[in-house]
Design an enzyme around this catalytic site. Structure first.
Site, PDB file in Angstrom:
ATOM      1  CG  ASP A 266      -0.238  -0.132   2.532  1.00 37.09           C
ATOM      2  OD1 ASP A 266       0.984  -0.393   2.529  1.00 37.09           O
ATOM      3  OD2 ASP A 266      -0.905   0.015   3.579  1.00 37.09           O
ATOM      4  CD  GLU A 349      10.497  -1.126  11.054  1.00 32.89           C
ATOM      5  OE1 GLU A 349       9.501  -0.679  10.479  1.00 32.89           O
ATOM      6  OE2 GLU A 349      10.499  -1.417  12.269  1.00 32.89           O
TER       7      GLU A 349
END
Length: 440
Positions: A266, A349
């Site tokens: 997205d 991350e």
């Protein structure tokens, strides 16, 4: 006489002087302190035996317990106390010191910009200290580039470029197919790209196989469901199983040439991003737009070097960056066999970059020294797939509605039902009519 179970030890030649000295001082030590005994074990009648209590009375029977060594006195000579006491005082101090050190690292306290440059070990979470061992479910795969032209040039003109391995985690929802379609039409312009689409689904999606083949982009479609134990977690580690599966695919193919990039389905991508990340030597970073409170997340660059990070949620993360804000060279990543992405929401991350031993001096700023936004964290508002009430007898070949709703059902966009949901309105000239008016 000693018990037959405890044979006297023959004194060694080197112990003769000590034994003679101890025998000469036995009487003196006994008279000075009845609680102090010779700690050297020499079985003899004077040994302190275990106390055996008779069940019939409470008289002490000082006979040795069979099968056990004689118990020595608990009192310790003063010459031993002189070094035991400092150790006893030192141990609590060390425990307190280690506690504060670990606490400060966990909470991110006591860290300055100078500390960021120090070497460190990767994060010590147990899932992060072992190599991936995921089971791969490959649904379909194509290594052939079916595009004849990319950016007005034949595909063969880009043969010398490093391949970008574009990892897209996705999951079934009504917006899934349109978002993958929109992303694919961006990737169609990118040469030398292999698209790794990892679907959070127990089974392979046949419709998605057909869709990905239609684009002509080299791809691998895999089913990578989130483990059930994480599905009810709040928050759930979404996308982790997908990315882990892609990392395992890269490992199994022994890929050491190319660039890895995690691209959500997205997001919105500027085509310049791919030109920027393709030359990544270790790890490149760049700002991402529309992230959290600041509407941006990315590195702080000074004199061409990354010195810090701008992000509205630090949370003691060493690398507070968005998943779409960095790319990794596969040759560099291959140096770290335990590369991983643990199931820890919000820290995916950070822990991934820790697992590849990243140092701040190794970061390559992109996007004109991180002054331009080349990727946007756009999000589509997810809604539940609706159920539309249509008379089943009319969903045959007499109109397009049967085929249309079968296609919508396959994509997970909408469903037709005889009994559930709001009645579908079919109109003409601004007036709703019964289904039979048009379809009977």
């Amino acid at each position: 006489m000693p018990s037959a179970h405890y044979l006297p030890l023959d004194p060694q030649a080197s112990d003769a002087d000590d034994l003679e000295e101890e025998e000469g001082q036995q009487e003196h030590r006994t008279s000075m302190n009845n609680n102090q005994y010779n700690i050297r074990y020499h079985p003899q009648p004077a040994v302190d035996y275990d106390v055996v209590v008779d069940d019939d009375d409470n008289d002490d029977d000082r006979t040795p317990t069979m099968g056990k060594a004689p118990r020595l006195s608990r009192s310790i000579p003063s010459r031993r106390r002189c070094w035991i006491m400092p150790i006893m005082l030192l141990v609590p101090f060390c425990i307190v010191f280690l506690y504060f050190m670990l606490s400060s690292q966990t909470l991110g306290l006591g860290t300055s910009l100078e500390d960021v440059d120090d070497d460190y070990e990767p994060h010590n979470d147990s899932p992060n200290t072992h190599a991936l061992n995921e089971t791969l479910h490959i649904c379909s795969e194509s290594h052939e580039d079916g595009r004849l032209y990319v950016q007005d040039k034949p595909s063969s003109a880009y043969a010398q470029l490093p391949v970008i391995y574009f990892v897209t985690p996705t999951y079934p929802r009504r917006e899934q197919i349109p978002e993958l379609t929109r992303l694919a039409h961006s990737l169609l312009h990118v040469p030398r790209l292999h698209w790794l689409v990892a679907n959070d689904h127990e089974r392979c999606d046949t419709y998605m196989d057909i869709l990905l083949n239609r684009f002509g982009i080299p791809f691998t479609h895999m089913a990578s469901p989130m483990p059930h134990k994480f599905r009810n977690s709040k928050p759930a580690p979404r996308g982790v199983a997908n990315r882990r599966a892609a990392l395992q695919w890269i490992r199994q193919h022994n890929l050491t040439n190319g660039v890895l990039y995690f691209g959500d389905d997205d997001n919105t991508y500027d085509l310049r991003l791919f030109t920027e990340i393709r030359q990544t030597q270790r790890v490149s970073m760049f700002p991402v737009g529309l992230i959290a409170d600041y509407a941006v997340s990315g590195p702080v660059v000074r004199d061409g070097k990354v010195v810090a990070f701008l992000d509205s949620w630090v949370a003691a993360r060493r690398w507070p960056v968005d998943m779409a804000g960095f790319a990794v060279n596969l040759g560099y990543m291959s140096l770290y066999p335990n590369v991983n992405m643990p199931y820890k929401p919000g820290y995916e991350e950070d822990l991934f970059l820790r697992s590849i031993g990243l140092h701040i001096d190794q970061i390559e700023p992109r996007g004109n020294n991180c002054t331009e936004i080349l990727v946007w964290h756009t999000q589509t508002k997810n809604k539940k797939s609706p159920v539309v009430r249509l008379e089943k007898k009319y969903l045959d070949g007499r109109s397009n509605l049967g085929a249309l709703f079968r296609s919508l059902k396959v994509m997970g966009v909408a469903f037709a039902s005889d009994t559930e949901g709001p009645l579908a309105t079919i109109s003409k000239n601004g007036k709703g009519k019964p289904h039979s008016y048009f379809l009977s």
